[in-house]
Design a protein around this motif. Structure first.
Motif, PDB file in Angstrom:
ATOM      1  N   VAL A   1       0.761  -1.333  -0.042  1.00  0.00           N
ATOM      2  CA  VAL A   1       0.026   0.063   0.055  1.00  0.00           C
ATOM      3  C   VAL A   1       0.890   1.257   0.049  1.00  0.00           C
ATOM      4  N   GLY A   2       0.565   2.124  -0.881  1.00  0.00           N
ATOM      5  CA  GLY A   2       1.547   3.387  -0.922  1.00  0.00           C
ATOM      6  C   GLY A   2       0.784   4.669  -1.342  1.00  0.00           C
ATOM      7  N   ILE A   3       1.433   5.707  -1.177  1.00  0.00           N
ATOM      8  CA  ILE A   3       0.912   7.026  -1.760  1.00  0.00           C
ATOM      9  C   ILE A   3       1.958   7.613  -2.789  1.00  0.00           C
ATOM     10  N   TYR A   4       1.581   8.351  -3.844  1.00  0.00           N
ATOM     11  CA  TYR A   4       1.946   8.793  -4.842  1.00  0.00           C
ATOM     12  C   TYR A   4       1.643  10.377  -4.763  1.00  0.00           C
ATOM     13  N   THR A   5       2.727  11.242  -5.233  1.00  0.00           N
ATOM     14  CA  THR A   5       2.403  12.735  -5.295  1.00  0.00           C
ATOM     15  C   THR A   5       1.431  12.627  -6.516  1.00  0.00           C
ATOM     16  N   LYS A   6       1.022  14.059  -6.472  1.00  0.00           N
ATOM     17  CA  LYS A   6       0.038  14.080  -7.639  1.00  0.00           C
ATOM     18  C   LYS A   6       0.559  14.036  -9.136  1.00  0.00           C
ATOM     19  N   GLU A   7       1.645  14.224  -9.235  1.00  0.00           N
ATOM     20  CA  GLU A   7       2.389  14.032 -10.468  1.00  0.00           C
ATOM     21  C   GLU A   7       2.552  12.522 -10.848  1.00  0.00           C
ATOM     22  N   GLY A   8       2.654  11.651  -9.827  1.00  0.00           N
ATOM     23  CA  GLY A   8       2.547  10.173  -9.968  1.00  0.00           C
ATOM     24  C   GLY A   8       3.975   9.596  -9.402  1.00  0.00           C
TER      25      GLY A   8
ATOM     26  N   SER B   1       4.906   4.003 -10.630  1.00  0.00           N
ATOM     27  CA  SER B   1       4.825   5.211 -10.916  1.00  0.00           C
ATOM     28  C   SER B   1       4.042   5.710 -12.205  1.00  0.00           C
ATOM     29  N   SER B   2       4.462   4.834 -13.275  1.00  0.00           N
ATOM     30  CA  SER B   2       3.985   5.041 -14.523  1.00  0.00           C
ATOM     31  C   SER B   2       2.380   5.007 -14.595  1.00  0.00           C
ATOM     32  N   VAL B   3       1.750   4.421 -13.845  1.00  0.00           N
ATOM     33  CA  VAL B   3       0.189   4.019 -13.757  1.00  0.00           C
ATOM     34  C   VAL B   3      -0.443   5.402 -13.524  1.00  0.00           C
ATOM     35  N   PRO B   4      -0.215   6.212 -12.432  1.00  0.00           N
ATOM     36  CA  PRO B   4      -0.824   7.431 -12.308  1.00  0.00           C
ATOM     37  C   PRO B   4      -0.511   8.443 -13.400  1.00  0.00           C
ATOM     38  N   LYS B   5       0.780   8.219 -13.786  1.00  0.00           N
ATOM     39  CA  LYS B   5       1.303   9.084 -14.848  1.00  0.00           C
ATOM     40  C   LYS B   5       0.393   9.150 -16.002  1.00  0.00           C
ATOM     41  N   PHE B   6       0.242   7.843 -16.304  1.00  0.00           N
ATOM     42  CA  PHE B   6      -0.552   7.736 -17.622  1.00  0.00           C
ATOM     43  C   PHE B   6      -2.204   8.007 -17.312  1.00  0.00           C
ATOM     44  N   ILE B   7      -2.612   7.968 -16.333  1.00  0.00           N
ATOM     45  CA  ILE B   7      -4.043   8.366 -16.137  1.00  0.00           C
ATOM     46  C   ILE B   7      -4.066   9.788 -16.297  1.00  0.00           C
ATOM     47  N   ALA B   8      -2.941  10.491 -15.621  1.00  0.00           N
ATOM     48  CA  ALA B   8      -2.853  11.977 -15.662  1.00  0.00           C
ATOM     49  C   ALA B   8      -2.701  12.408 -17.192  1.00  0.00           C
TER      50      ALA B   8
ATOM     51  N   TRP C   1      -2.031  10.474  -5.047  1.00  0.00           N
ATOM     52  CA  TRP C   1      -2.607   9.245  -5.396  1.00  0.00           C
ATOM     53  C   TRP C   1      -2.524   8.232  -4.135  1.00  0.00           C
ATOM     54  N   ILE C   2      -3.405   7.167  -3.892  1.00  0.00           N
ATOM     55  CA  ILE C   2      -3.151   6.260  -3.153  1.00  0.00           C
ATOM     56  C   ILE C   2      -3.435   4.909  -3.774  1.00  0.00           C
ATOM     57  N   GLY C   3      -2.590   4.073  -3.542  1.00  0.00           N
ATOM     58  CA  GLY C   3      -2.388   2.962  -4.289  1.00  0.00           C
ATOM     59  C   GLY C   3      -2.482   1.791  -3.584  1.00  0.00           C
ATOM     60  N   ALA C   4      -3.033   0.387  -3.706  1.00  0.00           N
ATOM     61  CA  ALA C   4      -3.116  -0.737  -3.236  1.00  0.00           C
ATOM     62  C   ALA C   4      -3.025  -1.896  -4.288  1.00  0.00           C
TER      63      ALA C   4
ATOM     64  N   LEU D   1      16.144   3.347   5.031  1.00  0.00           N
ATOM     65  CA  LEU D   1      15.547   4.331   4.243  1.00  0.00           C
ATOM     66  C   LEU D   1      14.072   4.052   3.760  1.00  0.00           C
ATOM     67  N   PRO D   2      13.099   5.080   3.507  1.00  0.00           N
ATOM     68  CA  PRO D   2      11.890   4.907   3.206  1.00  0.00           C
ATOM     69  C   PRO D   2      11.687   4.298   1.819  1.00  0.00           C
ATOM     70  N   ARG D   3      10.600   3.506   1.505  1.00  0.00           N
ATOM     71  CA  ARG D   3      10.551   2.904   0.245  1.00  0.00           C
ATOM     72  C   ARG D   3      10.070   3.975  -0.630  1.00  0.00           C
ATOM     73  N   THR D   4      10.628   4.359  -1.637  1.00  0.00           N
ATOM     74  CA  THR D   4      10.031   5.373  -2.442  1.00  0.00           C
ATOM     75  C   THR D   4      10.639   5.287  -4.008  1.00  0.00           C
ATOM     76  N   ALA D   5      10.157   6.260  -4.894  1.00  0.00           N
ATOM     77  CA  ALA D   5      10.581   6.153  -6.010  1.00  0.00           C
ATOM     78  C   ALA D   5      12.150   6.877  -6.260  1.00  0.00           C
ATOM     79  N   GLY D   6      12.567   7.374  -5.036  1.00  0.00           N
ATOM     80  CA  GLY D   6      13.787   8.234  -4.885  1.00  0.00           C
ATOM     81  C   GLY D   6      15.003   7.187  -5.236  1.00  0.00           C
ATOM     82  N   PHE D   7      14.622   5.930  -4.732  1.00  0.00           N
ATOM     83  CA  PHE D   7      15.839   5.019  -4.950  1.00  0.00           C
ATOM     84  C   PHE D   7      16.197   5.001  -6.293  1.00  0.00           C
ATOM     85  N   ILE D   8      15.482   4.521  -7.115  1.00  0.00           N
ATOM     86  CA  ILE D   8      16.049   4.365  -8.590  1.00  0.00           C
ATOM     87  C   ILE D   8      16.195   5.609  -9.336  1.00  0.00           C
ATOM     88  N   ALA D   9      15.631   6.766  -8.685  1.00  0.00           N
ATOM     89  CA  ALA D   9      15.762   8.162  -9.396  1.00  0.00           C
ATOM     90  C   ALA D   9      17.503   8.504  -9.021  1.00  0.00           C
ATOM     91  N   ALA D  10      17.838   7.932  -8.055  1.00  0.00           N
ATOM     92  CA  ALA D  10      19.454   8.130  -7.621  1.00  0.00           C
ATOM     93  C   ALA D  10      20.384   7.185  -8.646  1.00  0.00           C
TER      94      ALA D  10
END
Lengths: 708, 118
Positions: A89-96, A114-121, A168-171, A354-363
């Motif tokens: 379960v997690g939350i995404y920024t509005k940008e996805g 992250s690509s799922v909310p980005k596609f929707i947006a 966004w909230i995702g499950a 560290l928190p589980r975020t998209a920040g890991f692979i962004a690095a």
């Protein structure tokens, strides 16, 4: 321009610009793994934070909300996999960007959805027939649009506050049935195109005002073998998402929406920066490893997964050149899954603090050649992409450990864990007259790799969800027409070394109580071990599947057991050797499609152990003796690998004699070892042996070969 | 074993003075740090069944199939410690697994020493 002319012009403009045949996977979104630039709203929210401690409070609050929701979802979901940890379960920024995920469950979903909310947006926000509003419910499972493989289903709801879209909230749950053309259980062993893999849902709206459209669910259910599973788990995912929404509404009312927005942005940016800072400490250089997988689902053939890491300053570039080309088997993985697998290693095995975020692979930086089995295009079948990814993990784990050993920081150098998923994939009519299809969870008993300072954990957990469970055999028996015959740790089922890998279990099930039930098994490692060793330690052993079809079926088994089960050894290889009940005994690669079985059929399978760390001759003789006494190693391994000498009557190590035997073995190594050039002259083959059906690079002139 | 040497793996270290690989256990000089350390080791082609015992004759014996998989073992020529193992199909290229940037490593070590001195 007349009204008629205007209307015609509009018609053609729409036709040309706004009427694509369909909205397929967006390559640009799928390739995007960096964080989106800060929005003005995020800048404002961060500026509104006057006390940095508030961000820490915000993160703790969000994590607590998510953790309570995942526990709830685990309890109320129907998915067998979810019950034991295959969910998030997690939350995404509005940008996805996936901002915060639960620390348990499948963390790599945070690196690949992250690509799922980005596609929707991008496609649905301004589409008049769709749109995004408070109370909307979106759904997705097609890995070509993001995610890992099609059994992983994402439900998303937008989080609003006083009319503003905040996040966004995702499950996400692994759902074990997708309606594949041939195979039940979500894994399409026999699919040669994506069209044989069952239902593929692009990101789509399935409900409004928090109510899921029953006709849409009915459409889904009509494609699959287990409609109850789908109904229950769409509801369970929505319930978990709404629980998060409710508690985040409380949080925003109590504090502010700005604090939530700032917390998400802050955790993404600080995680990315912290991963870079830690990588910067590693020595600059290039690090390489390869691993080999021995089965392409429908045939035994060897294919290669190759990793090259180049570390310069705070940049780490990941390359996969040399890996097998993509193939017409469901083993292909999209590049976003490959990136997520790298993220998985960092989240679960290096920097779990560290928190589980998209920040890991962004690095990280990625240079992934297209067209390979780890960068397949959207036409390739991919429902078993995870098997390829898990093989890649063995190479990745070794290369990363070599890169970071000198300055590990909080990370602990360790050997690879056992990565595969030797578990039953089943479908049919249960003893309760219920139609079902799913996968079992013995795969979660994978052995942990040895660490630099201690042995690996037995039956620790799968690499994709180390915080998970492998479930009770009795519950499996209660739900399914299966009789559990044993689960036990067999000898030599781990990697040997100065520190040994964690062992794992062998399980045995018999089909019992249904004559309309089938199962298969999806794993690898019948001929080539799937776990490597580290720094002189050995990898795991092979884990073939043993199948017994007793003559006389279940009645013969029942009578045999009633008579005392003479010769029942509770171990596969001795069962095969002694054949205590008349019947057909088959041992083969642990990859069998799910087909109908005969009541009384017995299947026995080992989950593998973790890799060993360091030279086995450096293992404490008393520790090796304890391994022998506990049955973790056989006398052959104690003698041949550890050079252990012991008193067979007292079962005590003779330390002095062991040291002498080890000194002798070191001298033997010096005598039998050959210098590099002499060895290569005898070893080198300029092309792969034909019988391997080999896929991947085999190039002695490559800079990655040892000639450099 | 000089305390000045830089530990790179469980069994390998680099001497910043001579820029050479050394065995961490016995100090044996393996070769130039700018080159593949494996070139200075002893290698052995191990039948995997000697490490992972076969449980019965024939295929899928719970041991790796020796016609599919070999274990290349790497030993220190000084002390015989096993530094590395590679599971490979027979005849496959050996990996140049650690190609360290020696200049960057030495520069960084120097920075750290200077920092400690201050």
């Amino acid at each position: 321009m007349s009204t008629a002319e205007s209307s015609t012009a509009q018609f053609f403009a729409d036709l040309l610009n706004n009427q694509p045949v369909m909205y397929g996977p967006d390559p640009e979104i799928n390739a995007e793994y960096r964080l989106r630039p800060r929005t003005e709203r995020e800048d404002e929210a961060l500026a509104a934070i006057t006390d940095p401690a508030d961000l820490s409070v915000g993160l703790s609050r969000v994590e607590a909300v998510l953790q309570s929701s995942i526990e709830m979802m685990q309890q109320i979901s129907a998915s067998a996999a979810a019950k034991w940890g295959d969910l998030i379960v997690g939350i995404y920024t509005k940008e996805g960007d996936f901002a915060v995920a639960t620390s348990s469950g499948v963390n790599m979903f945070s690196a690949t959805t992250s690509s799922v909310p980005k596609f929707i947006a991008r496609y649905w926000a301004d589409e008049p027939t769709v749109g995004i509003a408070e109370g909307d419910v979106f759904y997705h499972n097609d890995a070509n649009y993001g995610g890992t493989h099609n059994p992983d289903h994402t439900l998303l709801i937008p989080l609003f506050w006083k009319g503003e879209h905040i996040a966004w909230i995702g499950a996400i749950i692994h759902e074990g049935e997708n309606g594949a053309a041939i195979d039940p259980g979500g894994f399409s062993v026999r699919a040669t195109t994506k069209y044989g893999e069952g239902i593929r849902i692009p990101p789509m709206k399935i409900g409004e005002n928090y109510i899921v459209r029953r006709d849409v669910v009915n459409l889904f259910q009509n494609q699959v073998r287990d409609p109850m599973l789908w109904l229950t788990d769409i509801r369970s995912k929505l319930a978990a998402s709404r629980a998060v929404e409710r508690r985040l509404h409380d949080f925003m009312a109590e504090r502010s929406p700005e604090l939530l927005i700032a917390t998400m942005r802050s955790v993404l940016e600080t995680t990315e920066a912290e991963v870079r800072r830690r990588i910067a400490a590693w020595p600059d250089g290039i690090y390489r490893a390869s691993h080999f997988a021995d089965c392409t689902l429908m045939e035994e053939r060897l294919f290669k997964l190759s990793v090259e890491l180049e570390k310069r300053g705070d940049r780490l570039t990941v390359r996969t050149k040399g890996s097998s080309p993509s193939i017409d088997r469901a083993l292909n993985a999209q590049a976003h899954f490959t990136r997520a697998m790298v993220g998985n290693l960092f989240m679960n095995f290096l920097y779990g603090d560290l928190p589980r975020t998209a920040g890991f692979i962004a690095a990280l930086d990625f240079e992934l050649e297209p067209g390979s089995i780890v960068t397949a295009d959207s036409e390739q079948p991919s429902s078993l992409s995870l098997l390829t990814m898990f093989s890649l993990n063995s190479a990745l784990h070794q290369a990363v450990t070599k890169a970071m050993y000198a300055v590990p920081g909080v990370a602990k150098p360790m050997a690879p864990w056992y990565p595969q998923v030797p578990t039953l994939q089943y479908g049919g009519l249960t003893q309760h007259l219920q139609v079902t299809a799913n996968v079992s969870t013995e795969m979660n008993a994978a052995g942990g790799g040895a660490l630099h300072d201690r042995d690996g954990e037995h039956a620790a957990g799968p690499i994709f969800a180390p915080v998970s469970d492998w479930g009770e055999m009795e519950l499996r028996e209660a739900e399914l027409p299966l009789l559990g015959l044993w689960r036990r740790i067999p000898a030599d089922n781990h990697g040997f070394g100065k520190f040994r890998g964690g062992a794992s279990v062998e399980w045995a099930y018999m089909l019992y109580g249904s004559q309309m039930f089938g199962f298969g098994l999806t794993s690898m490692g019948g001929r080539f071990p799937v776990t490597g060793g580290m720094f002189g330690g050995y990898g795991g052993s092979c884990t073939p599947l043993t199948r017994i079809r007793p003559s006389g079926g279940v009645d013969a088994v029942r009578q045999w057991l009633l008579d005392g089960g003479k010769g029942l050894s509770f171990e596969a290889s001795t069962m095969v050797s002694s054949q205590p009940i008349a019947g057909e005994y088959l041992v083969g690669n642990p990859m069998q499609p799910a087909d109908p079985r005969v009541e009384g059929d017995i299947w026995i399978q080992r989950v593998g152990g973790g890799g060993g760390y360091g030279d086995p001759l450096e293992r404490d003789p008393e520790a090796a003796m304890l391994d022998l006494r506990r049955g973790l190693i056989s006398p052959e391994v104690a003698t041949q690998v550890y050079r252990l000498v012991w008193d067979e009557e007292r079962m005590e190590a003779d330390v002095e004699a062991t040291e002498a035997a080890r000194a002798e073995e070191r001298r033997a190594r010096l005598a039998r070892g050959r210098g590099y050039d002499e060895f290569v002259a005898a070893w080198r083959a300029d092309s792969p042996p034909e019988h391997l059906g080999y896929l991947g690079s085999w190039d002695w002139a490559d800079p990655g070969a040892g000639e450099g | 074993m000089s305390s000045q040497r830089i530990r790179v793996t469980e069994y390998l270290e680099i001497d910043p003075e001579s820029t050479t690989w050394h065995c961490e256990r016995c100090g044996h000089a393996i070769g130039p740090a700018s080159e593949n350390y494996k070139r200075g080791l002893l290698l052995h082609d191990r039948d995997p069944r000697e490490i992972h015992p076969a449980r019965f004759e024939g295929e899928h014996s719970f041991a790796p199939d020796p016609s599919w998989c070999r274990i290349v073992e790497y030993y220190c020529p000084g002390c015989g410690v096993q530094l590395e193992t590679e599971y490979l199909p027979p005849g496959h290229p050996l990996a140049h697994d650690i190609q360290i940037d020696v200049d960057a490593l030495l520069a960084r070590a120097s920075e750290i020493r200077e920092g400690q001195a201050r």
